[in-house]
Design a protein around this motif. Structure first.
Motif, short mmCIF file in Angstrom:
data_model
loop_
_atom_site.label_atom_id
_atom_site.label_comp_id
_atom_site.label_asym_id
_atom_site.label_seq_id
_atom_site.Cartn_x
_atom_site.Cartn_y
_atom_site.Cartn_z
N LEU A 1 0.82 -1.20 0.00
CA LEU A 1 0.00 0.00 0.00
C LEU A 1 0.86 1.25 0.00
O LEU A 1 0.54 2.24 -0.66
CB LEU A 1 -0.94 0.01 1.21
N ARG A 2 1.95 1.23 0.74
CA ARG A 2 2.81 2.41 0.82
C ARG A 2 3.48 2.73 -0.52
O ARG A 2 3.91 3.85 -0.74
CB ARG A 2 3.86 2.22 1.91
N GLU A 3 3.56 1.73 -1.38
CA GLU A 3 4.15 1.95 -2.71
C GLU A 3 3.08 2.03 -3.79
O GLU A 3 3.38 1.92 -4.98
CB GLU A 3 5.14 0.82 -3.03
N ALA A 4 1.85 2.27 -3.40
CA ALA A 4 0.73 2.23 -4.35
C ALA A 4 0.80 3.33 -5.40
O ALA A 4 0.22 3.19 -6.48
CB ALA A 4 -0.60 2.33 -3.59
N TYR A 5 1.49 4.44 -5.10
CA TYR A 5 1.57 5.56 -6.04
C TYR A 5 2.82 5.51 -6.93
O TYR A 5 3.06 6.45 -7.69
CB TYR A 5 1.61 6.88 -5.28
N THR A 6 3.59 4.45 -6.82
CA THR A 6 4.88 4.42 -7.53
C THR A 6 4.95 3.37 -8.64
O THR A 6 6.00 3.20 -9.25
CB THR A 6 6.03 4.14 -6.54
N GLN A 7 3.84 2.69 -8.92
CA GLN A 7 3.88 1.56 -9.84
C GLN A 7 3.74 2.01 -11.30
O GLN A 7 2.97 2.91 -11.61
CB GLN A 7 2.76 0.58 -9.51
N PRO A 8 4.49 1.37 -12.22
CA PRO A 8 4.33 1.70 -13.65
C PRO A 8 3.01 1.17 -14.19
O PRO A 8 2.40 0.26 -13.62
CB PRO A 8 5.52 0.99 -14.30
N LEU A 9 2.57 1.76 -15.28
CA LEU A 9 1.38 1.25 -15.96
C LEU A 9 1.59 -0.20 -16.37
O LEU A 9 2.69 -0.57 -16.82
CB LEU A 9 1.09 2.09 -17.21
N LYS B 1 6.78 9.73 -1.97
CA LYS B 1 6.20 8.50 -2.51
C LYS B 1 5.20 8.80 -3.63
O LYS B 1 4.23 8.08 -3.85
CB LYS B 1 5.55 7.66 -1.41
N ASN B 2 5.45 9.91 -4.34
CA ASN B 2 4.62 10.37 -5.47
C ASN B 2 3.24 10.84 -5.02
O ASN B 2 2.34 11.00 -5.86
CB ASN B 2 4.47 9.29 -6.54
N ASN C 1 4.03 7.54 -17.17
CA ASN C 1 3.77 6.10 -17.13
C ASN C 1 3.59 5.55 -15.72
O ASN C 1 3.70 4.34 -15.51
CB ASN C 1 4.89 5.35 -17.86
N ILE C 2 3.27 6.42 -14.76
CA ILE C 2 2.93 5.94 -13.42
C ILE C 2 1.44 5.65 -13.38
O ILE C 2 0.62 6.49 -13.77
CB ILE C 2 3.30 6.97 -12.33
N ALA C 3 1.10 4.48 -12.90
CA ALA C 3 -0.31 4.07 -12.83
C ALA C 3 -1.00 4.72 -11.64
O ALA C 3 -0.38 4.98 -10.61
CB ALA C 3 -0.41 2.56 -12.72
N ALA C 4 -2.29 4.97 -11.79
CA ALA C 4 -3.11 5.32 -10.64
C ALA C 4 -3.47 4.03 -9.91
O ALA C 4 -3.71 3.00 -10.53
CB ALA C 4 -4.37 6.05 -11.09
N PRO C 5 -3.51 4.04 -8.58
CA PRO C 5 -3.79 2.80 -7.86
C PRO C 5 -5.22 2.33 -8.08
O PRO C 5 -6.14 3.15 -8.24
CB PRO C 5 -3.58 3.19 -6.38
N PRO C 6 -5.44 1.04 -8.11
CA PRO C 6 -6.80 0.52 -8.31
C PRO C 6 -7.66 0.72 -7.07
O PRO C 6 -7.14 0.88 -5.95
CB PRO C 6 -6.57 -0.96 -8.59
N ARG C 7 -8.96 0.72 -7.29
CA ARG C 7 -9.89 0.79 -6.17
C ARG C 7 -9.78 -0.46 -5.30
O ARG C 7 -9.37 -1.53 -5.75
CB ARG C 7 -11.32 0.93 -6.68
N ARG C 8 -10.24 -0.33 -4.06
CA ARG C 8 -10.30 -1.44 -3.13
C ARG C 8 -11.73 -1.56 -2.59
O ARG C 8 -12.47 -0.57 -2.58
CB ARG C 8 -9.32 -1.22 -1.96
N LYS C 9 -12.09 -2.72 -2.14
CA LYS C 9 -13.39 -2.97 -1.50
C LYS C 9 -14.57 -2.52 -2.36
O LYS C 9 -15.60 -2.07 -1.83
CB LYS C 9 -13.45 -2.27 -0.13
N LEU D 1 -9.80 12.23 -7.86
CA LEU D 1 -9.95 11.56 -6.58
C LEU D 1 -9.35 10.17 -6.54
O LEU D 1 -9.27 9.56 -5.47
CB LEU D 1 -11.45 11.47 -6.21
N TRP D 2 -8.93 9.64 -7.72
CA TRP D 2 -8.38 8.28 -7.68
C TRP D 2 -7.16 8.26 -6.75
O TRP D 2 -6.34 9.16 -6.72
CB TRP D 2 -8.05 7.76 -9.06
N GLY D 3 -7.10 7.24 -5.92
CA GLY D 3 -6.00 7.10 -4.97
C GLY D 3 -6.16 7.89 -3.69
O GLY D 3 -5.33 7.75 -2.78
N ILE D 4 -7.21 8.70 -3.55
CA ILE D 4 -7.30 9.59 -2.40
C ILE D 4 -7.47 8.83 -1.09
O ILE D 4 -7.05 9.29 -0.03
CB ILE D 4 -8.45 10.61 -2.60
N GLY D 5 -8.06 7.65 -1.16
CA GLY D 5 -8.27 6.88 0.06
C GLY D 5 -7.01 6.31 0.66
O GLY D 5 -7.03 5.84 1.81
#
Length: 440
Positions: free
Chosen positions: A24-32, A81-82, A296-304, A380-384
């Motif tokens: 989770l802490r690296e959720a904003y750093t992943q490539p597409l 962490k972006n 090319n940094i991905a937005a984190p996917p939704r959860r729950k 708002l993507w990733g705001i949670g």
């Protein structure tokens, strides 16, 4: 064996991080997804440049060129962490991931804000040896009258007060200013790939509840013409490359071919005489690498997403009127330079338009065609994930909101009706909405 047993007990107690926590802490750093092996080198080179600390010229170092005036040593300092920066807790705490934009009434030659004659377009608190930093912005918090929500809950909001202290280049006088925290930098390539015609169409649509939304038209330094803006708190930058180059010179004092002049004003003599690391200090190759990385940094996917409370909150999001500006779905178009961002359906929860957000959020500082009450709808993507990634829960352009509910309650202007519906909603409905936002 004893150490392993202790670690297991601490993990069960929630004291030690799990692998899931680390992810989770690296959720904003992943490539597409789908980034080719041949492109990973460029991605990681850009990441290295984004994270590196710059040094003062002259130096036998490719990272030379810091200053003469600057705010921080590295891009990552304001986008840890972006993710999202934070504001100070009080006037004695320095701004570590925040800055203050400056201007005076009138417009610059390119139509943008007119820089302060002595202090420029933003307050640079730091200077290299022999060059005085411009001063410091001391931030204090003022509590407002509590808001009473349906069910009796009372919420106290806060707003910032800025005092300029230790000024090195004379009285600042009458100045327009706006404190800004560092914005998240994931998903930017996808937002850039949304076609301009889509933005134009959304601006022209008839909307309910007095919502309008319009385009900001800004100066493109490379094309040397006015174009549609889409990045920055007021959609005041036309594209990702110029957003990067503007931050390099404004925050770090690093010149590029887009912005080849050092950030020195006429009264800052020592700044003008300071050594340079080149003309420009950052090569186009390095600028390309940072642009490729951020694109090319991905937005984190939704959860729950299937959680019943979250699903109910998603319905509340629509019925309260939030989705009028925070658009769930956008479609990207062709993107020859960054193919992974092309022709994709994305869920950024923004329309990239500027909206009048009311007097309460106004900074009274125009930026191109955006007036002092207008702000771009933030994605708002990733705001949670902000509390997990950035270890705080501050929101809005200046971090005044200490949680998502406070951010909602600051909405005014075109968002006034949606805010009123939230205030009048039963406590259970408000909890559902917040659960939905936390799932993004």
């Amino acid at each position: 064996m004893r150490c392993q047993l202790l670690a297991a007990l601490l993990l069960l107690a929630g004291i030690l991080p799990t692998q899931a926590d680390d992810a989770l802490r690296e959720a904003y750093t992943q490539p597409l997804p789908g980034l080719a092996d041949t492109d990973r080198e460029a991605f990681f080179r850009g990441r290295s440049l984004f994270r590196q600390s710059w040094v003062v010229a002259p130096a036998e170092d490719s990272a030379a060129g810091l200053g003469p005036l600057y705010n921080r040593l590295a891009c990552i300092s304001c986008h840890q962490k972006n993710g999202r920066g934070r504001s100070p807790d009080g006037p004695d705490e320095r701004m570590l991931s925040m800055l203050v934009r400056l201007s005076v009434p009138g417009k610059a030659a390119d139509g943008g804000p007119k820089a302060h004659p002595a202090y420029g377009g933003q307050l640079n608190e730091e200077g290299i040896a022999g060059v005085p930093g411009e001063g410091r912005a001391a931030l204090s918090w003022i509590e407002t009258k509590p808001v009473t929500l349906a069910g009796g809950e009372k919420v106290s909001l806060r707003r910032p007060r800025i005092d300029f202290v230790d000024l090195a280049y004379g009285p600042i006088g009458k100045v327009l200013f706006s404190p800004r925290i560092g914005q998240p930098v994931y998903g930017l390539g996808l937002l850039e790939a949304v076609p301009e015609k889509t933005l134009v169409a959304m601006a022209a649509e008839a909307k309910a509840d007095g919502v309008r939304g319009r385009l900001n038209r800004v100066w493109d330094a490379a094309a040397k013409q006015t174009v549609v803006g889409r990045f920055g708190f007021k959609s005041n930058q036309p594209n990702l490359r110029q957003q990067i180059a503007g931050a390099m010179v404004g925050d770090l004092g690093i010149t590029t071919t887009l912005f080849p002049d050092e950030n020195c004003t006429p009264v800052q003599k020592a700044c003008q005489k300071a050594p340079s690391a080149g003309h420009p200090e950052m090569s186009n190759s390095d600028l390309d690498a940072i642009e490729f990385y951020l694109a090319n940094i991905a937005a984190p996917p939704r959860r729950k997403a299937d959680d019943p409370q979250v699903r109910a909150g998603e319905r509340q999001f629509a019925s309260l009127g939030c989705a009028s500006c925070h658009r769930h779905e956008l479609q990207t178009g062709p993107s020859p330079r960054f193919p992974l961002t092309a022709n994709r359906q994305i869920a950024p929860y923004t329309d990239l338009l500027i909206h009048d957000m009311g007097k309460g959020l106004a900074d009274d500082r125009p930026n191109f065609q955006a007036n002092g009450r207008e702000w771009r709808t933030p994605p708002l993507w990733g705001i949670g994930l902000v509390p997990q990634v950035n270890e705080h829960s501050q929101y809005l352009h200046d971090g005044r909101a200490r949680n998502l509910q406070e951010a909602i309650l600051w909405h005014g202007g075109e968002a006034r009706t949606a805010r009123q519906r939230y205030v009048a909603a039963p406590p259970a409905a408000r909890r559902e909405l917040l659960a939905f936002l936390e799932s993004l």
